[in-house]
Design an enzyme around this catalytic site. Structure first.
Site, PDB file in Angstrom:
ATOM      1  CE  LYS A 154      -4.263   1.447   2.299  1.00 23.75           C
ATOM      2  NZ  LYS A 154      -5.087   1.668   1.131  1.00 23.75           N
TER       3      LYS A 154
HETATM    4  N1  PMP Z   1      -7.620  -2.300  -3.048  1.00 22.46           N
HETATM    5  C1  PMP Z   1      -7.146  -1.054  -2.953  1.00 22.46           C
HETATM    6  C2  PMP Z   1      -6.462  -0.456  -4.126  1.00 22.46           C
HETATM    7  C3  PMP Z   1      -7.305  -0.310  -1.774  1.00 22.46           C
HETATM    8  O1  PMP Z   1      -6.833   0.928  -1.676  1.00 22.46           O
HETATM    9  C4  PMP Z   1      -7.982  -0.911  -0.687  1.00 22.46           C
HETATM   10  C5  PMP Z   1      -8.177  -0.119   0.587  1.00 22.46           C
HETATM   11  N2  PMP Z   1      -7.096  -0.272   1.433  1.00 22.46           N
HETATM   12  C6  PMP Z   1      -8.448  -2.215  -0.824  1.00 22.46           C
HETATM   13  C7  PMP Z   1      -8.251  -2.889  -2.019  1.00 22.46           C
HETATM   14  C8  PMP Z   1      -9.128  -2.918   0.311  1.00 22.46           C
HETATM   15  O2  PMP Z   1      -8.188  -3.190   1.328  1.00 22.46           O
HETATM   16  P1  PMP Z   1      -8.614  -3.273   2.840  1.00 22.46           P
HETATM   17  O3  PMP Z   1      -9.742  -4.225   2.905  1.00 22.46           O
HETATM   18  O4  PMP Z   1      -7.403  -3.805   3.530  1.00 22.46           O
HETATM   19  O5  PMP Z   1      -8.997  -1.924   3.283  1.00 22.46           O
END
Ligand code: PMP
Length: 296
Positions: A154
């Site tokens: 991320k």
């Molecule tokens: N894909 C992307 C590109 C994101 O930014 C997110 C948000 N963090 C997610 C998927 C979902 O991840 P999470 O469930 O860990 O928030």
């Protein structure tokens, strides 16, 4: 939206200080090159008190994102979780969104960071609604090739792609963009993962070209508990458009039903879909209502 006021406290490298008095250097790699890692975490007001949902998983992913991008992570994660709870208390926050960011110190070169900082802030986040169904469009932008940037991390820089896709979708009147990967398979939305329902089973894109969402993992756990078959595979646009229903999931999005993708309107009523069952189970889980029912 105003993220802080004169009383807001933030956490920066072991200290709590006023957001209004905090500053950062303008000569860092994070600001100039998007070379930073972050997390998006939710805290919920539950009958057991204030709870940060899956805090450990989020800080593990933050560390992993840093590792994949060669950004040092010299902090104790348990300590960071304790400090995050303290941050919520100091700001009197209950239903909140928490944003930790690891950023690099002044260095305009394209090499290893000379030092890193961790910043954590939080702001009020409305209690769950989950009623609105989303209209999506398949984006002309595709998710970056993981050979060009680690897509399982991320990283701030990766979000330029998300911003471009969301903006283009919003201009066309859609709520969200759905992006394909470099091979034309369904990847994810700009800030959420996708599941589709077909003939009583759920399907979601396999890992590799997407962010391994913590909510995605939670949905899979819920499927096991609820005895719903959930299959990870490469999903084609045809499969997406011929699905019975579909939903997005993410920490901020939680579980949100999809009404349509471009010209295709899903025929299964949201309230009759597996996604709706998952949506309610997710809500119970984050609010710790499941345990509550067991305890009483
Ligand atoms: N894909 C992307 C590109 C994101 O930014 C997110 C948000 N963090 C997610 C998927 C979902 O991840 P999470 O469930 O860990 O928030």
């Amino acid at each position: 939206m105003k993220y802080y006021n004169a009383n807001t406290i933030i956490y920066l490298d072991g200290r709590f200080e006023k957001a209004a008095d905090s500053s950062t250097d303008l000569y860092g790699q994070s600001l100039h090159y998007g070379y930073a890692a972050f997390e998006g975490i939710r805290a919920y007001k539950t009958h057991n008190g204030n709870r940060i949902f899956k805090a450990a998983a989020h800080f593990d992913r933050l560390e992993h994102s840093c590792k994949l991008a060669n950004i040092p992570f010299p902090w104790d994660k348990q300590e960071l979780i304790r400090e995050t709870y303290k941050l919520l208390t100091l700001n009197k926050l209950k239903d909140a969104y928490i944003r930790p960011l690891v950023f690099c110190h002044p260095n305009m070169k394209l090499n290893q960071p000379v030092g890193v900082s961790i910043f954590i802030c939080a702001w009020d986040w409305d209690a769950y609604s989950g009623n609105k169904l989303l209209n999506l469009t398949i984006s002309d932008y595709e998710r970056p090739n993981p050979k060009s940037t680690p897509m399982e991390a991320k990283l701030s820089g990766n979000y330029v792609n998300s911003i471009l896709a969301t903006t283009a979708a919003n201009i066309k009147g859609y709520d969200e963009a759905l992006l394909l990967d470099m091979n034309g398979f369904v990847a994810e939305a700009s800030g959420a993962n996708i599941f589709i329902e077909k003939d009583g089973k759920l399907y979601t894109p396999s890992l590799g070209n997407i962010l391994p969402g913590i909510t995605r993992a939670t949905v899979k756990e819920l499927c096991t508990v609820l005895d719903i078959e959930c299959i990870e595979k490469k999903l084609t646009v045809d499969e997406l458009k011929n699905a019975d229903s579909a939903f997005l999931c993410g920490t901020a999005t939680e579980v949100a039903g999809i009404a349509s993708i471009d010209e295709v309107v899903y025929r299964t009523m949201w309230r009759e879909s597996i996604g709706y069952t998952i949506q309610r189970a997710y809500k119970n889980l984050v609010l710790e209502k499941v345990n509550y029912e067991v305890i009483i």
